[in-house]
Design an enzyme around this catalytic site. Structure first.
Site, short mmCIF file in Angstrom:
data_model
loop_
_atom_site.label_atom_id
_atom_site.label_comp_id
_atom_site.label_asym_id
_atom_site.label_seq_id
_atom_site.Cartn_x
_atom_site.Cartn_y
_atom_site.Cartn_z
N GLU A 82 4.39 0.59 -9.97
CA GLU A 82 4.33 1.94 -9.17
C GLU A 82 5.19 2.29 -8.13
O GLU A 82 5.54 3.36 -7.67
CB GLU A 82 2.70 1.96 -8.78
N ASN A 91 4.33 -6.38 -11.69
CA ASN A 91 4.17 -5.49 -12.59
C ASN A 91 5.38 -4.78 -12.76
O ASN A 91 6.16 -4.46 -11.78
CB ASN A 91 3.19 -4.24 -12.24
N HIS A 149 2.37 -9.62 -6.19
CA HIS A 149 0.83 -9.77 -5.84
C HIS A 149 0.45 -11.08 -5.83
O HIS A 149 0.62 -11.88 -6.95
CB HIS A 149 0.01 -8.79 -6.79
N HIS A 180 8.21 -6.45 -6.30
CA HIS A 180 7.21 -6.80 -5.40
C HIS A 180 6.26 -7.88 -6.49
O HIS A 180 6.07 -7.57 -7.59
CB HIS A 180 6.30 -5.80 -5.11
N ILE A 217 -2.85 -2.35 1.12
CA ILE A 217 -3.55 -1.54 1.79
C ILE A 217 -4.96 -1.08 1.18
O ILE A 217 -5.82 -0.46 1.68
CB ILE A 217 -2.69 -0.29 2.50
#
Length: 127
Positions: free
Chosen positions: A105, A97, A112, A110, A40
């Site tokens: 975060e 990450n 990217h 996950h 988003i």
């Protein structure tokens, strides 16, 4: 806030809510092991997130606890998304990450996928 990847999985995390449909997302791809959706707050022309359907906090958690079928299904899903987005030929960046130092975060594994433009160096050297 940075995540401690050694903590137990939090079923109320943002990506868990996306997986169960509580929070809407712009779905790109899904299979039995993974779900992919557009970020988003994109950091590149193409910025897609791919998450496993299982309850894994980090890459370490996933690699230690997931079945071989889950691992293969997730890794193949990442490749399917990259190919579907036309990223393979021109190139792309795949990033996960992990933990506080890695800048994680959301406490759900996950990756990217960044692409669609030249991305520059991985880390800018500052001296």
């Amino acid at each position: 806030m940075p995540i401690d990847p050694t903590l137990p999985y939090d079923d109320n995390n943002l990506f868990a809510k996306i997986l169960c449909g509580e929070i809407p997302s712009q779905k790109v791809y899904e299979n039995d092991w993974a779900f992919a959706f557009e970020d988003i707050n994109p950091q590149a022309e193409t910025h897609t997130l791919v998450i496993p359907r299982g309850r894994y906090v980090s890459w370490d958690d996933f690699s230690a606890k997931a079945s071989a079928e889950e691992i293969v299904g997730f890794v193949r899903a990442v490749g399917e998304v990259a190919r579907a987005k036309g990223l393979v030929g021109p190139g792309y960046r795949l990033m996960a990450n992990i933990g506080a130092h890695g800048g994680q975060e959301v406490p759900h594994l996950h990756v990217h996928l960044f692409g669609g433009q030249p991305l520059g160096p991985m880390i800018c050297k500052q001296r």
